[in-house]
Scaffold this motif. Structure first.
Motif, short mmCIF file in Angstrom:
data_model
loop_
_atom_site.label_atom_id
_atom_site.label_comp_id
_atom_site.label_asym_id
_atom_site.label_seq_id
_atom_site.Cartn_x
_atom_site.Cartn_y
_atom_site.Cartn_z
N TRP A 18 -22.15 17.30 28.24
CA TRP A 18 -21.84 16.14 27.42
C TRP A 18 -22.33 14.86 28.06
N ASN A 19 -22.24 14.76 29.39
CA ASN A 19 -22.70 13.55 30.06
C ASN A 19 -24.22 13.42 29.98
N GLU A 20 -24.94 14.56 30.01
CA GLU A 20 -26.38 14.53 29.87
C GLU A 20 -26.78 14.11 28.45
N ILE A 21 -26.03 14.56 27.46
CA ILE A 21 -26.31 14.19 26.08
C ILE A 21 -26.15 12.68 25.91
N CYS A 22 -25.06 12.13 26.42
CA CYS A 22 -24.82 10.70 26.30
C CYS A 22 -25.87 9.89 27.06
N MET A 45 -17.97 14.14 19.14
CA MET A 45 -18.58 12.82 19.24
C MET A 45 -19.62 12.73 18.14
N THR A 46 -19.65 11.58 17.47
CA THR A 46 -20.60 11.36 16.39
C THR A 46 -21.42 10.12 16.68
N TRP A 47 -22.74 10.27 16.55
CA TRP A 47 -23.67 9.16 16.61
C TRP A 47 -24.07 8.86 15.18
#
Length: 69
Positions: A18-22, A45-47
């Protein structure tokens, strides 16, 4: 109109990235504000992207758990 991409934490049991995605999203799109906004809770989490092309790039890189695109 916005174009959402949702990552659901529970549907991805190995969601250790998740931290890599963010970080990837910030590297490619900048901080939330102009190109996208985010919503986060304990389930997902939604972008919400302003441009469909940015949505497509995010989906190609990380997938999308939102069934209604």
């Amino acid at each position: 109109m916005t174009y959402p991409v949702t990552i659901n934490w529970h549907s991805r049991p190995s969601m250790s990235k998740w931290n890599e995605i963010c970080a990837w999203a910030v590297d490619h799109f900048g901080l939330p504000g102009d190109r996208y906004k985010t919503e986060i809770d304990e389930n997902q989490m939604t972008w919400a992207f302003v441009d469909k092309e940015d949505q497509l790039l995010m989906i190609l890189a990380w997938g999308n758990d939102e069934p209604n695109i």
